[in-house]
Design an enzyme around this catalytic site. Structure first.
Site, mmCIF file in Angstrom:
data_model
loop_
_atom_site.group_PDB
_atom_site.id
_atom_site.type_symbol
_atom_site.label_atom_id
_atom_site.label_comp_id
_atom_site.label_asym_id
_atom_site.label_seq_id
_atom_site.Cartn_x
_atom_site.Cartn_y
_atom_site.Cartn_z
ATOM 1 N N VAL A 72 -38.998 35.442 4.524
ATOM 2 C CA VAL A 72 -40.385 35.417 4.047
ATOM 3 C C VAL A 72 -41.159 36.575 4.671
ATOM 4 O O VAL A 72 -42.099 37.098 4.066
ATOM 5 C CB VAL A 72 -41.085 34.066 4.315
ATOM 6 C CG1 VAL A 72 -40.464 32.962 3.488
ATOM 7 C CG2 VAL A 72 -41.118 33.713 5.780
ATOM 8 N N GLU A 73 -40.759 36.988 5.873
ATOM 9 C CA GLU A 73 -41.430 38.109 6.534
ATOM 10 C C GLU A 73 -41.337 39.381 5.691
ATOM 11 O O GLU A 73 -42.323 40.115 5.541
ATOM 12 C CB GLU A 73 -40.816 38.355 7.921
ATOM 13 C CG GLU A 73 -41.109 37.272 8.938
ATOM 14 C CD GLU A 73 -40.149 36.076 8.892
ATOM 15 O OE1 GLU A 73 -40.209 35.232 9.810
ATOM 16 O OE2 GLU A 73 -39.334 35.972 7.940
ATOM 17 N N LYS A 98 -43.558 28.305 2.638
ATOM 18 C CA LYS A 98 -42.452 27.644 1.937
ATOM 19 C C LYS A 98 -42.686 26.136 2.097
ATOM 20 O O LYS A 98 -42.308 25.548 3.104
ATOM 21 C CB LYS A 98 -41.108 28.021 2.577
ATOM 22 C CG LYS A 98 -40.589 29.384 2.197
ATOM 23 C CD LYS A 98 -39.298 29.729 2.919
ATOM 24 C CE LYS A 98 -38.107 28.992 2.352
ATOM 25 N NZ LYS A 98 -36.820 29.498 2.930
#
Length: 122
Positions: A72-73, A98
């Site tokens: 996600v980064e 998420k």
């Protein structure tokens, strides 16, 4: 500083490092704040002069929906860069969640700020 925001933008994407995550689409949630001087469009009532949140949302929906990142980064960084570069935004705060990824937590994810807030000195 004026803020244009998009709250809880839901986009399905392939995201994650585990094998099972690579085979399914997961829903991601985006909360975005963008610095923008709203006095100009407010004075003229002209949408062409705004930071159009519909255009930003559509661009992210298209990009994220077609993406396939492990972290996600990484996705958050790419989305912040798109917003800053393509829409001329000097400062953005982007929260990428998420939902349901960790048992017992409503959501997990990252929150990043990129750029310089208007009025900040370095």
């Amino acid at each position: 500083m004026d803020i244009v925001f998009i709250e809880d933008l839901r986009i399905d994407a392939v995201i994650g490092i585990y094998d099972w995550e690579r085979r399914v689409r997961q829903t991601l949630a985006f909360d975005i704040e963008m610095a923008f001087d709203n006095s100009v469009p407010a004075a003229s009532d002209d949408i062409a002069l705004t930071l159009n949140y519909k255009d930003v949302s559509k661009r992210l929906i298209d990009y994220v929906g077609a993406s396939s990142f492990g972290l996600v980064e990484t996705l958050a960084e790419r989305c912040a860069a798109i917003i800053r570069e393509e829409f001329g935004v000097s400062w953005v705060r982007l929260k990428l969640s998420k939902p349901g990824a960790v048992r017992g937590a409503k959501a997990v994810g990252v929150c990043i700020e990129r750029g310089t807030r208007p009025g900040e000195r370095h």
